[in-house]
Design a protein around this motif. Structure first.
Motif, PDB file in Angstrom:
ATOM      1  N   UNK A  19       0.847  -1.197   0.000  1.00 38.51           N
ATOM      2  CA  UNK A  19       0.000   0.000   0.000  1.00 38.51           C
ATOM      3  C   UNK A  19       0.880   1.243   0.000  1.00 38.51           C
ATOM      4  N   UNK A  21       3.808   3.833  -2.277  1.00 38.13           N
ATOM      5  CA  UNK A  21       4.435   4.247  -3.512  1.00 38.13           C
ATOM      6  C   UNK A  21       5.919   4.478  -3.250  1.00 38.13           C
TER       7      UNK A  21
ATOM      8  N   UNK B   4       7.297   7.040  -0.404  1.00 40.85           N
ATOM      9  CA  UNK B   4       6.494   8.236  -0.152  1.00 40.85           C
ATOM     10  C   UNK B   4       5.050   7.863   0.148  1.00 40.85           C
ATOM     11  N   UNK B   5       4.159   8.722  -0.235  1.00 42.18           N
ATOM     12  CA  UNK B   5       2.746   8.573   0.123  1.00 42.18           C
ATOM     13  C   UNK B   5       2.183   7.189  -0.172  1.00 42.18           C
ATOM     14  N   UNK B   6       1.038   6.902   0.367  1.00 44.98           N
ATOM     15  CA  UNK B   6       0.400   5.610   0.125  1.00 44.98           C
ATOM     16  C   UNK B   6      -0.645   5.738  -0.962  1.00 44.98           C
ATOM     17  N   UNK B   7      -0.540   6.746  -1.777  1.00 46.18           N
ATOM     18  CA  UNK B   7      -1.540   6.979  -2.817  1.00 46.18           C
ATOM     19  C   UNK B   7      -0.974   6.550  -4.167  1.00 46.18           C
ATOM     20  N   UNK B   8      -1.706   5.715  -4.911  1.00 47.18           N
ATOM     21  CA  UNK B   8      -1.170   5.278  -6.198  1.00 47.18           C
ATOM     22  C   UNK B   8      -1.064   6.435  -7.195  1.00 47.18           C
ATOM     23  N   UNK B   9      -0.127   6.313  -8.130  1.00 49.83           N
ATOM     24  CA  UNK B   9      -0.007   7.319  -9.191  1.00 49.83           C
ATOM     25  C   UNK B   9      -1.274   7.330 -10.017  1.00 49.83           C
ATOM     26  N   UNK B  12      -1.684   5.676 -16.125  1.00 48.12           N
ATOM     27  CA  UNK B  12      -1.228   6.187 -17.408  1.00 48.12           C
ATOM     28  C   UNK B  12      -2.218   5.843 -18.500  1.00 48.12           C
ATOM     29  N   UNK B  13      -2.414   6.739 -19.403  1.00 43.53           N
ATOM     30  CA  UNK B  13      -3.169   6.376 -20.596  1.00 43.53           C
ATOM     31  C   UNK B  13      -2.288   6.691 -21.794  1.00 43.53           C
ATOM     32  N   UNK B 263       0.621  -2.620 -13.218  1.00 50.96           N
ATOM     33  CA  UNK B 263       0.034  -1.457 -12.568  1.00 50.96           C
ATOM     34  C   UNK B 263      -1.126  -1.853 -11.661  1.00 50.96           C
TER      35      UNK B 263
END
Lengths: 239, 275
Positions: A19, A21, B4-9, B12-13, B263
């Motif tokens: 969980x 990044x 870093x943060x626990x938020x996914x990037x 991508x498209x 991903x």
């Protein structure tokens, strides 16, 4: 005009299991002209190979642009369609790894000829060129028809380098190609890289012993720990 | 490397293809197939270019074999369009064809190799007869032509010709797959569908069959769709890959990218579950 213009390229891996990044590099910018050789340096595990893999799109860059001037037009490697990347890999962009991925029952000669065949060269033209490549990297002719699955690490790497360099490329990404080569094979690889460079091929490479190619290097990207912007500097982890 | 943060990037498209100007050979858009209340396939779209191998991976029940049956025109999708860039039918949704025309497109332009050779072969005919039968369907009657075609397609599939008059039931699994392959390509289709073509074969035999497939793909410039749960097979053959789960495509990309930098959370698990 630069062959490659990299602007603010960033790579982060999101690992679902953690969980979390993980940032590898952030907002990296550089340009590469035809015939230029850029060395990527820095400590182990810092993300040098990750940069090469992002440019080859084995890894998906997280942000930024990498504008590549292909023969068929200008294209952003970060956002290009998968089929366009596949086309560039067949025609223009090569990747030299540290390891061969041998397939059972496929001979050294066949493996080396394969990139030419994939590009549409006829077998009768591809075979002599494959032999010449194997010869120049010092693989014994007795082994040409044998299966590399049974080769030593050094022999496999000769096949690998021959395979990676046989088809003409405009951009070559080199990921420690000299790692398991002995000194004579290493010398022929470096001679070959010098030739390619003078032919106008652009090179980006990671080398375990940078001194051996220092005389070819036009520029250097040095990765330092702590080089990431402060807001990304939460905690260092080992790769 | 830094956590870093626990938020996914943000995902991508990709841009639309720009360097490749030729149209895809195979185009399927928005496929949906239900069986009673079960949704087997939903919102599946794919495009395959000539000379390209598209892999489809996923666990049993993910819908990957249903997609292959739809592409083989064995049954129509409930919703969605399927077109092939072939003479007379370019732009035509093949699901809307009446039965005879559909059958002709299937025979002439689509080849298939099943995991189970009993689905693809008449086990008591001779192997050469299995291959020649394809040409018989299209009206060829001269014995020498049929015989020669069977011989040359079996040879192209690297089948040992001294066994060409043996029935498939007397052959090994690897040889049976080569007969299926010869039969599948005998009418020079533009599309070759492969449903777990090497599953169940010994590893060394599997390698040989994969190699034959790789060579044929290069020489015949086919569009291939390869369904397999074996990521090694996918890595060896496929240029691009779709990951399916619960009837939907949850991730797609270049094969090395999907296997090395997946991903989606499920794809990450799938890739790392490999021994």
């Amino acid at each position: 005009m630069p062959l490659l213009t990299v602007e603010n390229l960033s790579k982060r891996f999101y690992v679902d299991q953690l969980q979390r990044e993980i940032a590898v590099f952030d907002r990296l910018s550089f340009t590469l002209e035809p015939g230029q050789f850029i060395l990527v340096s820095g400590a182990n595990g810092i993300g040098k190979s990750t940069l090469l893999r992002c440019l080859y799109r084995t890894y998906r860059p997280s942000a930024g642009r990498a504008i590549y001037e292909s023969r068929r037009g200008s294209i952003d490697l970060v956002r290009a369609a998968d089929v366009d990347i596949a086309l560039l890999r067949r025609e223009e962009i090569g990747f030299v790894t540290q390891f061969l991925r041998p397939r059972p029952r496929v001979s050294a000669l066949e493996l080396v000829a394969e990139p030419l065949l994939a590009g549409g060269t006829a077998l009768r033209d591809a075979e002599p060129r494959a032999k010449a490549m194997l010869e120049s990297f010092g693989l014994k002719p007795a082994l040409w028809g044998a299966y590399p699955t049974m080769f030593s690490g050094g022999e496999q790497q000769r096949v690998n380098v021959a395979r990676a360099l046989i088809a003409p490329r405009r951009l070559l990404l080199l990921d420690e190609p000299t790692a398991s080569l002995d000194s004579s094979a290493r010398a022929s690889l470096i001679a070959r890289l010098r030739e390619l460079k003078s032919d106008g091929v652009a090179l980006v490479g990671v080398f375990h012993y940078p001194d051996e190619i220092r005389h070819l290097v036009d520029g250097e990207i040095h990765f330092e720990s702590g080089a990431l912007p402060p807001e990304l500097e939460a905690q260092n982890v080992d790769q | 490397m830094t956590v870093i943060s626990s938020r996914p990037s943000s995902p991508n498209s990709n841009d639309a293809p720009r360097l490749i100007t030729a149209p895809p050979l195979l185009r399927a858009k928005g496929l949906r197939k239900t069986y009673g209340r079960i949704v087997a396939v939903d919102e599946v779209s794919l495009e395959v270019y000539p000379g390209e191998v598209m892999g489809i991976v996923g666990e049993s029940g993910s819908g990957k074999s249903t997609v292959l049956r739809l592409l083989n025109l064995e049954e129509p999708a409930d919703v969605g369009a399927y077109t092939l860039d072939i003479p007379d039918y370019a732009g035509v949704n093949l699901f809307t064809l009446e039965r005879f025309a559909r059958r002709m497109v299937q025979i002439q332009h689509i080849g298939i190799v099943y995991q189970n050779p009993y689905l693809g072969l008449r086990m008591r005919y001779t192997s050469s007869g299995n291959v020649a039968e394809r040409l018989l369907i299209t009206g060829e009657r001269r014995f020498s032509t049929l015989r020669e075609a069977a011989r040359s397609w079996l040879a192209a599939s690297e089948f040992p010709l001294d066994r060409m008059d043996d029935p498939p039931r007397k052959l090994s699994g690897g040889m049976q797959q080569r007969v299926q392959l010869a039969k599948a390509i005998a009418l020079k289709p533009r599309v070759l569908l492969l449903d777990e073509p090497t599953t169940g074969l010994d590893v060394s035999v599997q390698a040989l069959v994969l190699d034959t497939l790789k060579r044929l793909q290069r020489e015949l410039h086919l569009a291939m769709v390869l369904v397999s749960h074996d990521l090694g097979v996918i890595r060896t053959l496929a240029d691009r890959v779709l990951v399916m789960r619960g009837g939907r495509v949850i991730e797609s990309g270049l094969t090395d990218q999907v296997l090395e930098d997946p991903q989606d959370a499920y794809t990450q698990q799938l890739v790392h579950a490999k021994l």
